[in-house]
Design a protein around this motif. Sequence first.
Motif, short mmCIF file in Angstrom:
data_model
loop_
_atom_site.label_atom_id
_atom_site.label_comp_id
_atom_site.label_asym_id
_atom_site.label_seq_id
_atom_site.Cartn_x
_atom_site.Cartn_y
_atom_site.Cartn_z
N PRO A 178 0.79 -1.24 0.00
CA PRO A 178 0.00 0.00 0.00
C PRO A 178 0.81 1.28 0.00
N ASN A 179 1.88 1.34 0.78
CA ASN A 179 2.69 2.55 0.83
C ASN A 179 4.07 2.34 0.21
N ASN A 180 4.17 1.32 -0.64
CA ASN A 180 5.42 0.99 -1.33
C ASN A 180 6.56 0.68 -0.37
N GLN A 181 6.23 0.22 0.85
CA GLN A 181 7.27 -0.14 1.79
C GLN A 181 7.69 -1.59 1.57
N GLY A 182 9.00 -1.82 1.55
CA GLY A 182 9.49 -3.18 1.36
C GLY A 182 9.30 -3.69 -0.05
N SER A 183 9.61 -4.96 -0.22
CA SER A 183 9.49 -5.60 -1.54
C SER A 183 8.03 -5.83 -1.89
N PRO A 184 7.71 -5.83 -3.18
CA PRO A 184 6.33 -6.12 -3.58
C PRO A 184 5.96 -7.56 -3.27
N GLN A 185 4.69 -7.85 -3.37
CA GLN A 185 4.20 -9.21 -3.18
C GLN A 185 3.79 -9.80 -4.52
N ILE A 186 3.72 -11.13 -4.57
CA ILE A 186 3.17 -11.81 -5.73
C ILE A 186 1.66 -11.88 -5.55
N LEU A 187 0.91 -11.46 -6.56
CA LEU A 187 -0.55 -11.52 -6.53
C LEU A 187 -1.01 -12.60 -7.50
N ASP A 188 -1.86 -13.50 -7.00
CA ASP A 188 -2.39 -14.55 -7.87
C ASP A 188 -3.80 -14.91 -7.40
N VAL A 189 -4.64 -15.31 -8.33
CA VAL A 189 -5.97 -15.80 -8.02
C VAL A 189 -5.98 -17.29 -8.34
N ARG A 190 -6.23 -18.08 -7.32
CA ARG A 190 -6.10 -19.53 -7.45
C ARG A 190 -6.98 -20.19 -6.39
N GLU A 191 -7.61 -21.30 -6.78
CA GLU A 191 -8.40 -22.11 -5.84
C GLU A 191 -9.50 -21.31 -5.15
N GLY A 192 -10.12 -20.39 -5.90
CA GLY A 192 -11.23 -19.63 -5.37
C GLY A 192 -10.83 -18.49 -4.44
N GLY A 193 -9.54 -18.18 -4.39
CA GLY A 193 -9.09 -17.12 -3.51
C GLY A 193 -8.08 -16.22 -4.19
N LEU A 194 -7.91 -15.02 -3.63
CA LEU A 194 -6.87 -14.11 -4.08
C LEU A 194 -5.73 -14.19 -3.07
N TRP A 195 -4.52 -14.42 -3.57
CA TRP A 195 -3.36 -14.63 -2.72
C TRP A 195 -2.36 -13.48 -2.89
N LEU A 196 -1.89 -12.96 -1.78
CA LEU A 196 -0.78 -12.01 -1.75
C LEU A 196 0.36 -12.70 -1.01
N VAL A 197 1.42 -13.03 -1.73
CA VAL A 197 2.48 -13.87 -1.19
C VAL A 197 3.78 -13.08 -1.13
N GLU A 198 4.41 -13.07 0.03
CA GLU A 198 5.72 -12.45 0.16
C GLU A 198 6.74 -13.23 -0.66
N LEU A 199 7.81 -12.55 -1.08
CA LEU A 199 8.80 -13.19 -1.95
C LEU A 199 9.61 -14.26 -1.24
N ASP A 200 9.49 -14.35 0.10
CA ASP A 200 10.13 -15.46 0.79
C ASP A 200 9.24 -16.69 0.84
N GLY A 201 7.98 -16.55 0.40
CA GLY A 201 7.05 -17.66 0.38
C GLY A 201 6.48 -18.04 1.73
N LYS A 202 6.98 -17.47 2.81
CA LYS A 202 6.58 -17.88 4.15
C LYS A 202 5.33 -17.15 4.64
#
Length: 255
Positions: A113-137
């Motif tokens: 939202p405020n461009n802080q830190g690294s961006p996230q991966i956005l994907d729509v899968r399995e009926g949901g919207l996912w925002l995933v950090e680049l570390d995957g955790k």
Amino acid sequence: MFSRGEYEEGKPSIHEVTVGDVDGDGVTEFIASWGYEPWTGFELLDRNGNSKWRHEEEFVPGEMEVVDVDGDGKAELVEENAGALKIRDTQGQVKSTVTAPVYLSHVSLCPKPNNQGSPQILDVREGGLWLVELDGKNYTRYDAPLSHIKLEKPRVWGVPGSPDLMTFDTEDVYRAKGVWVELEKGRPKYLAVIANFAAIDRSLFYLYDSRGRLIYQEILPEECDAVAVLPPENSNGKDEVLVSGEKTVWRYAMR
């Protein structure tokens, strides 16, 4: 500017292309993923098309983006790889492999939202919207209605150049993109997302509040590939959202 690759007998040579300042010199480079012909791997090209390095791979590389993964001010290459992520250094060597909580078919970066830190991966899968950090955790999942549709009658699809047939019993979102937008002055930003299907010319527009609640949804009658923030004309105004389709541009504002 320059040209590379060929298209012969149904075999594309360049698979994907992305751009970014890979070596930190302030000048944008191109990364071309080569597939099938004449070789497999990826190559860093300068702005004039001159090769800076080439890295051959056993398999065709996935989608790739240039991003500072660890916040050290230096770029890394993030590659989609069989649903996971490969993090590569600026010479194309693998630094780590990240397992995501959901199968990632694309690398769609969504700044925070405020461009802080690294961006996230956005994907729509399995009926949901996912925002995933680049570390995957770390990740967040929001509901994404109608993104996974069970078909009453399975759809049979022929593969071009092959006698094989593929059968699908669902229609699923193929690709999604999102942006955070300040629709209300001084209030937390909203997440605007456009998601399109692989086989039908329809798209889904979602709008989530800062807590992940879906507050608006619309089915758009075209394949839409872009969503962007339209800044206000003056300091008293509010952001708006633009969605670009094949023939139409939609404009959304908070009333």
